[in-house]
Design a protein around this motif. Structure first.
Motif, PDB file in Angstrom:
ATOM      1  N   GLU A 101     -14.304  -1.143  -4.918  1.00  0.00           N
ATOM      2  CA  GLU A 101     -12.942  -1.171  -4.380  1.00  0.00           C
ATOM      3  C   GLU A 101     -12.202   0.144  -4.624  1.00  0.00           C
ATOM      4  O   GLU A 101     -12.082   0.583  -5.762  1.00  0.00           O
ATOM      5  N   CYS A 120      -4.543  -5.891  -2.219  1.00  0.00           N
ATOM      6  CA  CYS A 120      -3.811  -6.177  -3.460  1.00  0.00           C
ATOM      7  C   CYS A 120      -2.636  -5.195  -3.526  1.00  0.00           C
ATOM      8  O   CYS A 120      -2.847  -3.986  -3.655  1.00  0.00           O
ATOM      9  N   HIS A 174      -9.673  -4.413  -1.893  1.00  0.00           N
ATOM     10  CA  HIS A 174     -10.625  -5.161  -2.727  1.00  0.00           C
ATOM     11  C   HIS A 174     -11.910  -5.476  -1.946  1.00  0.00           C
ATOM     12  O   HIS A 174     -12.227  -6.621  -1.665  1.00  0.00           O
ATOM     13  N   CYS A 226     -18.492  -6.007  -5.125  1.00  0.00           N
ATOM     14  CA  CYS A 226     -17.211  -5.377  -4.805  1.00  0.00           C
ATOM     15  C   CYS A 226     -17.205  -3.948  -5.335  1.00  0.00           C
ATOM     16  O   CYS A 226     -17.495  -3.722  -6.517  1.00  0.00           O
ATOM     17  N   PHE A 244      -1.673  -4.806  -9.009  1.00  0.00           N
ATOM     18  CA  PHE A 244      -3.074  -5.175  -9.146  1.00  0.00           C
ATOM     19  C   PHE A 244      -3.234  -6.091 -10.348  1.00  0.00           C
ATOM     20  O   PHE A 244      -2.584  -5.907 -11.370  1.00  0.00           O
ATOM     21  N   CYS A 250      -8.927   2.099  -5.199  1.00  0.00           N
ATOM     22  CA  CYS A 250      -7.720   1.584  -5.878  1.00  0.00           C
ATOM     23  C   CYS A 250      -6.749   2.709  -6.246  1.00  0.00           C
ATOM     24  O   CYS A 250      -7.119   3.871  -6.328  1.00  0.00           O
ATOM     25  N   ALA A 291      -5.131  -2.287  -4.764  1.00  0.00           N
ATOM     26  CA  ALA A 291      -6.575  -2.205  -4.543  1.00  0.00           C
ATOM     27  C   ALA A 291      -6.879  -2.684  -3.139  1.00  0.00           C
ATOM     28  O   ALA A 291      -6.284  -3.656  -2.665  1.00  0.00           O
ATOM     29  N   HIS A 310      -2.660 -10.106  -8.297  1.00  0.00           N
ATOM     30  CA  HIS A 310      -3.017  -9.164  -7.220  1.00  0.00           C
ATOM     31  C   HIS A 310      -1.924  -9.027  -6.156  1.00  0.00           C
ATOM     32  O   HIS A 310      -2.191  -8.566  -5.043  1.00  0.00           O
TER      33      HIS A 310
END
Length: 290
Positions: free
Chosen positions: A265, A84, A165, A263, A88, A267, A163, A96
């Motif tokens: 993630e 992403c 992801h 998930c 985001f 970021c 991110a 994204h």
């Protein structure tokens, strides 16, 4: 046949890039298929998207891919590690960012006894002009072996949110405990599912949350294995699971798959990447099974 097996089998019709890496086509997309003594994995050139990663010591992928993922041009792929960038969520259009929807260039492919190292890059071009007019350069480095390491580096004259992801493969969502998330988060759902223990996450309904003060090391235990996620220069961690109703509503996600993924993630959302035209700004993660 599982989608992972189909992708690995597509290697047979591909061109060899190294002893363990072939480039083939899966659906509409060029895909790098990796079969190394330490792991199996695959990367789509669209989005520089790590599709799955399974160390040779594991019986199921640690980085998970949906059985219903689309492999179509300019369509997001469900699962793996979508990139992403340069925004985001709904901070721009498409959601994204555009990096996951356009084709990247493979700059290098190297391997040794420890695994395979790839570098992919994306520079502003005709494909990206429709989404974003500023000049930029972004690189993604991927190492897959007994561990998996992903780093995003970028240059430009703007701030970017991002991110990595990551969809993690788990045995059963009901048994999952995520530790190291810290006690401050931004809830993204109308009904909050408050953690029973601060800094820990268990899942018994839809989850969509941005944790803003996380530990560098996060563990995801599912009763069968423990996945260790080490963040590198990340400012936030997003946790997500669609649960029953949303899973059924998504065409690229099988109804029961919410039980086999979560998930977690790495970021840069609340502290955006402050880019300059000459200096790389970077963040990433390392995943291993402990």
């Amino acid at each position: 046949m599982s989608i992972v097996k189909q992708i690995l089998d597509s290697q047979a019709s591909g061109a060899s890039l190294s002893a363990s890496v072939n480039q083939s086509t899966f659906g509409e997309l060029p895909v790098l298929v990796i079969k190394h003594k330490t792991c199996s994995a695959a990367v789509s050139l669209q989005g520089a998207h790590l599709l799955f990663w399974q160390p040779s010591t594991e019986t199921t992928p640690v980085i998970w891919l949906s059985q219903k993922a689309n492999f179509k041009k300019e369509v997001a792929i469900r699962g793996g590690v979508p990139v992403c960038w340069p925004w985001f969520g709904k901070l721009g259009d498409p959601m994204h960012g555009f990096a996951r929807l356009v084709e990247w260039q493979l700059d290098s492919c190297k391997e040794d006894n420890n695994g395979v190292d790839l570098t992919l890059s994306l520079t502003n071009n005709q494909q990206t002009e429709r989404f974003f007019t500023k000049p930029f350069h972004v690189w993604l480095t991927i190492h897959v072996g007994q561990t998996c390491e992903v780093t995003l580096s970028c240059q430009g004259d703007f701030e970017a949110t991002s991110a990595l992801h990551t969809y993690l493969g788990i045995n059963n969502i009901h048994d999952v405990i995520v530790k190291g998330l810290g006690d401050s988060y931004q809830e993204r759902l109308p009904v909050e599912n408050k953690p029973a223990i601060q800094g820990q996450l268990t899942v018994n309904q839809e989850v969509d949350r941005i944790y803003t003060n996380v530990d560098d090391v996060i563990t995801i235990a599912d009763g069968k294995r423990i996945i260790k996620l080490t963040n590198v220069n990340a400012s936030d961690v997003v946790t997500w699971n669609p649960w029953i109703d949303k899973a059924k509503a998504m065409a690229d996600f099988a109804d029961e798959e919410y039980q086999s993924m979560v998930c977690v993630e790495s970021c840069r959302i609340n502290k955006p990447l402050k880019l300059t035209a000459t200096q790389k700004s970077a963040y990433g993660f390392k995943i291993e099974v402990i």
